[in-house]
Write a protein that holds these residues in place. Structure first.
Motif, PDB file in Angstrom:
ATOM      1  N   ASP A   1      48.096 106.605 -36.182  1.00 50.77           N
ATOM      2  CA  ASP A   1      47.047 106.505 -35.173  1.00 50.77           C
ATOM      3  C   ASP A   1      46.370 105.137 -35.156  1.00 50.77           C
ATOM      4  OD1 ASP A   1      47.479 109.120 -34.411  1.00 50.77           O
ATOM      5  OD2 ASP A   1      46.031 109.923 -35.857  1.00 50.77           O
ATOM      6  N   GLY A   2      46.377 104.427 -36.274  1.00 49.62           N
ATOM      7  CA  GLY A   2      45.711 103.125 -36.356  1.00 49.62           C
ATOM      8  C   GLY A   2      46.616 102.089 -36.981  1.00 49.62           C
ATOM      9  N   PRO A   3      46.067 100.906 -37.305  1.00 50.14           N
ATOM     10  CA  PRO A   3      46.845  99.859 -37.957  1.00 50.14           C
ATOM     11  C   PRO A   3      47.384 100.328 -39.302  1.00 50.14           C
ATOM     12  CG  PRO A   3      44.773  98.988 -37.114  1.00 50.14           C
ATOM     13  CD  PRO A   3      44.679 100.481 -37.028  1.00 50.14           C
ATOM     14  N   CYS A   4      48.399  99.660 -39.775  1.00 45.52           N
ATOM     15  CA  CYS A   4      49.036 100.002 -41.041  1.00 45.52           C
ATOM     16  C   CYS A   4      48.920  98.810 -41.989  1.00 45.52           C
ATOM     17  CB  CYS A   4      50.501 100.354 -40.792  1.00 45.52           C
ATOM     18  SG  CYS A   4      51.433 100.704 -42.289  1.00 45.52           S
ATOM     19  N   ARG A   5      48.471  99.054 -43.220  1.00 43.78           N
ATOM     20  CA  ARG A   5      48.367  98.000 -44.222  1.00 43.78           C
ATOM     21  C   ARG A   5      49.523  98.120 -45.192  1.00 43.78           C
ATOM     22  NH1 ARG A   5      44.625  98.280 -47.717  1.00 43.78           N
ATOM     23  NH2 ARG A   5      44.537  96.047 -48.119  1.00 43.78           N
ATOM     24  N   ILE A   6      50.200  97.007 -45.439  1.00 40.96           N
ATOM     25  CA  ILE A   6      51.359  97.011 -46.325  1.00 40.96           C
ATOM     26  C   ILE A   6      51.290  95.851 -47.308  1.00 40.96           C
ATOM     27  CG2 ILE A   6      52.864  98.131 -44.628  1.00 40.96           C
ATOM     28  CD1 ILE A   6      54.091  95.412 -44.015  1.00 40.96           C
ATOM     29  N   MET A   7      51.957  96.032 -48.430  1.00 40.49           N
ATOM     30  CA  MET A   7      52.186  94.943 -49.373  1.00 40.49           C
ATOM     31  C   MET A   7      53.656  94.577 -49.313  1.00 40.49           C
ATOM     32  SD  MET A   7      51.696  94.763 -53.530  1.00 40.49           S
ATOM     33  CE  MET A   7      52.916  96.049 -53.830  1.00 40.49           C
ATOM     34  N   MET A   8      53.940  93.286 -49.214  1.00 35.47           N
ATOM     35  CA  MET A   8      55.321  92.811 -49.192  1.00 35.47           C
ATOM     36  C   MET A   8      55.525  91.837 -50.342  1.00 35.47           C
ATOM     37  SD  MET A   8      55.948  92.111 -45.124  1.00 35.47           S
ATOM     38  CE  MET A   8      54.444  91.138 -44.942  1.00 35.47           C
ATOM     39  N   ILE A   9      56.631  91.955 -51.026  1.00 38.32           N
ATOM     40  CA  ILE A   9      57.002  91.003 -52.069  1.00 38.32           C
ATOM     41  C   ILE A   9      58.367  90.450 -51.704  1.00 38.32           C
ATOM     42  CG2 ILE A   9      57.503  90.674 -54.509  1.00 38.32           C
ATOM     43  CD1 ILE A   9      55.562  92.894 -55.148  1.00 38.32           C
ATOM     44  N   CYS A  10      58.404  89.174 -51.347  1.00 38.19           N
ATOM     45  CA  CYS A  10      59.664  88.516 -50.997  1.00 38.19           C
ATOM     46  C   CYS A  10      60.317  88.009 -52.274  1.00 38.19           C
ATOM     47  CB  CYS A  10      59.407  87.371 -50.027  1.00 38.19           C
ATOM     48  SG  CYS A  10      58.690  87.897 -48.459  1.00 38.19           S
ATOM     49  N   ILE A  11      61.550  88.396 -52.481  1.00 38.03           N
ATOM     50  CA  ILE A  11      62.254  88.119 -53.735  1.00 38.03           C
ATOM     51  C   ILE A  11      63.420  87.183 -53.444  1.00 38.03           C
ATOM     52  CG2 ILE A  11      63.483  89.180 -55.674  1.00 38.03           C
ATOM     53  CD1 ILE A  11      62.003  91.835 -54.709  1.00 38.03           C
ATOM     54  N   PRO A  12      63.503  86.059 -54.163  1.00 32.89           N
ATOM     55  CA  PRO A  12      64.536  85.064 -53.872  1.00 32.89           C
ATOM     56  C   PRO A  12      65.938  85.534 -54.201  1.00 32.89           C
ATOM     57  CG  PRO A  12      63.441  84.511 -55.902  1.00 32.89           C
ATOM     58  CD  PRO A  12      62.682  85.669 -55.310  1.00 32.89           C
ATOM     59  N   ARG A  13      66.879  84.880 -53.576  1.00 31.75           N
ATOM     60  CA  ARG A  13      68.285  85.122 -53.884  1.00 31.75           C
ATOM     61  C   ARG A  13      68.708  84.131 -54.949  1.00 31.75           C
ATOM     62  NH1 ARG A  13      72.144  84.190 -48.981  1.00 31.75           N
ATOM     63  NH2 ARG A  13      71.682  82.030 -49.528  1.00 31.75           N
ATOM     64  N   ASN A  14      69.245  84.634 -56.059  1.00 36.20           N
ATOM     65  CA  ASN A  14      69.705  83.792 -57.163  1.00 36.20           C
ATOM     66  C   ASN A  14      68.594  82.944 -57.755  1.00 36.20           C
ATOM     67  OD1 ASN A  14      72.345  84.736 -56.709  1.00 36.20           O
ATOM     68  ND2 ASN A  14      72.732  83.129 -55.201  1.00 36.20           N
ATOM     69  N   ASN A  15      67.330  83.459 -57.693  1.00 41.28           N
ATOM     70  CA  ASN A  15      66.182  82.806 -58.309  1.00 41.28           C
ATOM     71  C   ASN A  15      65.915  81.395 -57.796  1.00 41.28           C
ATOM     72  OD1 ASN A  15      65.458  84.924 -60.026  1.00 41.28           O
ATOM     73  ND2 ASN A  15      66.960  84.309 -61.554  1.00 41.28           N
ATOM     74  N   ASP A  16      66.308  81.096 -56.563  1.00 44.43           N
ATOM     75  CA  ASP A  16      66.052  79.737 -56.092  1.00 44.43           C
ATOM     76  C   ASP A  16      65.363  79.682 -54.746  1.00 44.43           C
ATOM     77  OD1 ASP A  16      69.520  79.047 -55.046  1.00 44.43           O
ATOM     78  OD2 ASP A  16      68.062  80.510 -54.366  1.00 44.43           O
ATOM     79  N   VAL A  17      65.190  80.812 -54.054  1.00 43.92           N
ATOM     80  CA  VAL A  17      64.676  80.737 -52.692  1.00 43.92           C
ATOM     81  C   VAL A  17      63.172  80.601 -52.636  1.00 43.92           C
ATOM     82  CG1 VAL A  17      64.620  81.874 -50.434  1.00 43.92           C
ATOM     83  CG2 VAL A  17      66.655  81.991 -51.847  1.00 43.92           C
ATOM     84  N   VAL A  18      62.447  81.104 -53.652  1.00 49.10           N
ATOM     85  CA  VAL A  18      60.999  80.946 -53.623  1.00 49.10           C
ATOM     86  C   VAL A  18      60.636  79.466 -53.676  1.00 49.10           C
ATOM     87  CG1 VAL A  18      58.879  81.302 -54.973  1.00 49.10           C
ATOM     88  CG2 VAL A  18      60.359  83.205 -54.465  1.00 49.10           C
ATOM     89  N   ARG A  19      61.447  78.652 -54.345  1.00 50.18           N
ATOM     90  CA  ARG A  19      61.201  77.222 -54.311  1.00 50.18           C
ATOM     91  C   ARG A  19      61.328  76.706 -52.885  1.00 50.18           C
ATOM     92  NH1 ARG A  19      64.560  74.341 -59.131  1.00 50.18           N
ATOM     93  NH2 ARG A  19      64.284  75.889 -60.761  1.00 50.18           N
TER      94      ARG A  19
END
Length: 227
Positions: A185-203
């Protein structure tokens, strides 16, 4: 539940920063468009504050300019090397960098830490249909999503929409096109955690991508890379 916005929260206007970073490199809008897959008309509107900086655009631009997301958002940043022990980042109410989009608000947490293994975000989704959400997101790696309040319909280009209620979660391949829609009925609050591929994408997301990672991005079409 009505979405609550802290009085100390600051909405991000990244246009002037984007223009400065572009001109520092001597790039035209057309060159940025080639590197990001974002139309020149849209880039011009972002620079002039006539359209919002969505999450997928922010990710694509940070990769192309090889800068930290905090630089584009105009947020303070602290340099840490990946070998530092005992490091931590506390994001108080109203301190996260907020990006407003056509489908809701995204708040970036732990912006002062570079070379993170994951990228944490909180979002309030207000889009009531996938048409209102707009173009599906697509970025390297995987994503964990937890519904904090309300009900979410997660649309993808691979599966039929999945409905998640408060307390339910999903872990998925974020290279698959995906979009968020408030299903209750209203807005939705979410938590997202983006996880890198091969430990290099967050860089890459944080703007500290090395030459090899940049080549990986450029080897893919802009549509597949981060559209």
């Amino acid at each position: 539940m009505k979405a609550v916005r802290s009085a100390t929260s600051k909405s991000i206007s990244a246009g002037p920063v984007l223009k400065t970073l572009r001109l520092e490199r001597g790039w035209s809008l057309a060159e940025v468009s080639d590197k990001t897959g974002i139309p020149t008309s849209t880039l011009s509107k972002i620079e002039n504050g006539k359209t919002e900086m969505t999450m997928d655009r922010l990710l694509r631009i940070s990769v192309a300019l090889d800068v930290n997301i905090a630089d584009i958002l105009g947020s303070p940043r602290t340099e840490y090397v990946s070998g530092d022990r005992g490091r931590r980042s506390i994001t108080r109410i109203g301190e996260g960098g907020i990006v407003t989009s056509q489908y809701g608000e995204i708040c970036y947490h732990a912006q002062d830490l570079l070379e993170k293994r994951v990228s944490p975000l909180l979002a309030t989704i207000s889009a009531r249909s996938i048409e209102e959400f707009g173009e599906l997101h697509r970025h390297f790696g995987e994503e964990f999503l937890l519904v904090l309040d309300g009900e979410l319909a997660l649309h993808t280009d691979t599966y039929t929409p999945v409905h998640l209620k408060t307390g339910e979660s999903i872990y998925f391949d974020s290279e698959m096109g995906h979009g968020y829609v408030a299903a209750g009925d209203g807005p939705c609050r979410i938590m997202m955690i983006c996880i890198p591929r091969n430990n290099d994408v967050v860089r890459t997301i944080d703007g500290r991508s090395d030459v090899e990672n940049i080549h990986k991005v450029e080897a893919l079409s802009p549509v597949r890379a981060l559209k």
